[in-house]
Design a protein around this motif. Sequence first.
Motif, PDB file in Angstrom:
ATOM      1  N   UNK A  82      48.098 -13.815  81.907  1.00 39.19           N
ATOM      2  CA  UNK A  82      47.698 -15.488  83.292  1.00 39.19           C
ATOM      3  C   UNK A  82      48.481 -15.340  84.320  1.00 39.19           C
ATOM      4  N   UNK A  83      47.963 -15.868  85.305  1.00 41.72           N
ATOM      5  CA  UNK A  83      48.373 -16.123  86.614  1.00 41.72           C
ATOM      6  C   UNK A  83      49.133 -17.154  86.482  1.00 41.72           C
ATOM      7  N   UNK A  84      48.625 -17.445  85.789  1.00 48.23           N
ATOM      8  CA  UNK A  84      49.558 -19.417  85.304  1.00 48.23           C
ATOM      9  C   UNK A  84      51.524 -18.490  85.341  1.00 48.23           C
ATOM     10  N   UNK A  85      51.979 -17.893  85.482  1.00 55.08           N
ATOM     11  CA  UNK A  85      52.938 -17.268  85.168  1.00 55.08           C
ATOM     12  C   UNK A  85      53.574 -16.999  86.945  1.00 55.08           C
ATOM     13  N   UNK A  86      53.079 -16.936  87.699  1.00 57.75           N
ATOM     14  CA  UNK A  86      53.133 -16.976  88.852  1.00 57.75           C
ATOM     15  C   UNK A  86      53.438 -18.550  89.732  1.00 57.75           C
ATOM     16  N   UNK A  87      53.081 -19.065  88.963  1.00 59.38           N
ATOM     17  CA  UNK A  87      53.352 -20.638  89.595  1.00 59.38           C
ATOM     18  C   UNK A  87      54.672 -21.181  89.283  1.00 59.38           C
ATOM     19  N   UNK A  88      55.676 -20.179  89.048  1.00 60.13           N
ATOM     20  CA  UNK A  88      57.517 -20.405  88.508  1.00 60.13           C
ATOM     21  C   UNK A  88      58.274 -20.050  89.963  1.00 60.13           C
ATOM     22  N   UNK A  89      57.059 -19.735  91.191  1.00 62.89           N
ATOM     23  CA  UNK A  89      57.469 -18.331  92.127  1.00 62.89           C
ATOM     24  C   UNK A  89      57.749 -19.967  92.807  1.00 62.89           C
ATOM     25  N   UNK A  90      58.484 -19.662  93.977  1.00 62.41           N
ATOM     26  CA  UNK A  90      58.617 -20.472  95.353  1.00 62.41           C
ATOM     27  C   UNK A  90      57.626 -19.700  96.165  1.00 62.41           C
ATOM     28  N   UNK A  91      56.880 -20.598  96.903  1.00 60.41           N
ATOM     29  CA  UNK A  91      56.311 -19.740  98.729  1.00 60.41           C
ATOM     30  C   UNK A  91      56.287 -18.171  98.873  1.00 60.41           C
ATOM     31  N   UNK A  92      58.262 -18.961  98.996  1.00 58.24           N
ATOM     32  CA  UNK A  92      58.768 -17.311 100.027  1.00 58.24           C
ATOM     33  C   UNK A  92      59.269 -16.292  98.960  1.00 58.24           C
ATOM     34  N   UNK A  93      59.261 -16.811  97.635  1.00 58.18           N
ATOM     35  CA  UNK A  93      58.967 -15.823  96.400  1.00 58.18           C
ATOM     36  C   UNK A  93      57.399 -14.725  96.116  1.00 58.18           C
ATOM     37  N   UNK A  94      56.860 -15.789  96.188  1.00 61.36           N
ATOM     38  CA  UNK A  94      55.701 -15.055  95.974  1.00 61.36           C
ATOM     39  C   UNK A  94      55.378 -14.155  97.667  1.00 61.36           C
ATOM     40  N   UNK A  95      55.733 -14.288  98.405  1.00 61.46           N
ATOM     41  CA  UNK A  95      55.366 -13.666  99.694  1.00 61.46           C
ATOM     42  C   UNK A  95      56.122 -12.497 100.296  1.00 61.46           C
ATOM     43  N   UNK A  96      57.548 -12.452  99.380  1.00 62.15           N
ATOM     44  CA  UNK A  96      57.972 -11.797  99.031  1.00 62.15           C
ATOM     45  C   UNK A  96      57.773 -10.152  98.660  1.00 62.15           C
ATOM     46  N   UNK A  97      57.623 -10.696  97.419  1.00 61.86           N
ATOM     47  CA  UNK A  97      56.210 -10.093  96.042  1.00 61.86           C
ATOM     48  C   UNK A  97      55.477  -9.594  96.617  1.00 61.86           C
ATOM     49  N   UNK A  98      55.130  -9.889  97.666  1.00 63.60           N
ATOM     50  CA  UNK A  98      53.399  -9.423  98.385  1.00 63.60           C
ATOM     51  C   UNK A  98      53.911  -8.424  99.345  1.00 63.60           C
ATOM     52  N   UNK A  99      54.959  -7.458  99.795  1.00 58.83           N
ATOM     53  CA  UNK A  99      55.361  -7.283 100.035  1.00 58.83           C
ATOM     54  C   UNK A  99      56.010  -6.478  99.484  1.00 58.83           C
ATOM     55  N   UNK A 100      56.780  -6.257  98.279  1.00 59.20           N
ATOM     56  CA  UNK A 100      56.599  -6.049  97.132  1.00 59.20           C
ATOM     57  C   UNK A 100      56.474  -4.433  96.860  1.00 59.20           C
ATOM     58  N   UNK A 101      54.817  -5.145  96.590  1.00 62.67           N
ATOM     59  CA  UNK A 101      53.823  -4.728  96.360  1.00 62.67           C
ATOM     60  C   UNK A 101      53.386  -3.423  97.394  1.00 62.67           C
TER      61      UNK A 101
END
Length: 210
Positions: free
Chosen positions: A140-159
């Motif tokens: 469920x993509x809703x798990x990503x809603x707990x992350x801040x925009x900055x954290x999502x950016x970092x997660x994309x780069x980690x991927x």
Amino acid sequence: METTTIITADDHPLLLKGLNDFLLERGYNIIGSGKNGREAYNLIVNKNPNIAILDIQMPFMSGIEIAQKCKTDCSETKIILITLHKEREIYEQAKELNIFGYILKEFALEEIETCLDNVINGEHYFSPNIATNLNKKNPDTSILSVLTPSEKKILKLIAKDKTNKEIASLLFISYRTVEKHRSNIIHKLDLEQKTNSLLIWAKQNQANLN
């Protein structure tokens, strides 16, 4: 059904014969068959069939490559792909190319008539078996809603296999800030404190990060 012209293509002779026999027995109008991607594409160009049923993986040209050329050529032939592939990337690519049908080989004879009925009526048919398989693999993509925009950016780069140093440089933040964000993400996603646990999670869920 009889007036709808169809060509088929598969590099496995027995599978091709089985498909053709199945469709001919049910009154479908098969006007040509190819044993590889090049033959399939030439049949589409020369015979201009209403529908082309193609194996996705063939010598010389894949079903995806044929669909790309047909889109470039503004061909009116509607493409149906039969595939063993269950990867999300290929599934999404097929949708982007406006492919009309996409079914798994293991369910081909069960679904081909339903698929053809939809396509003949101008509707798309993507096998529900593929959608079920993809949903199993993607949480469920809703798990990503707990992350801040900055954290999502970092997660994309980690991927994308970026190191902490590279991430810090790309986002104009300090190395320590990246480390702090990584720690927060691991905590929020409730991941194990193991080496590469965040990288593995990011890779597995990359499609949901876009």
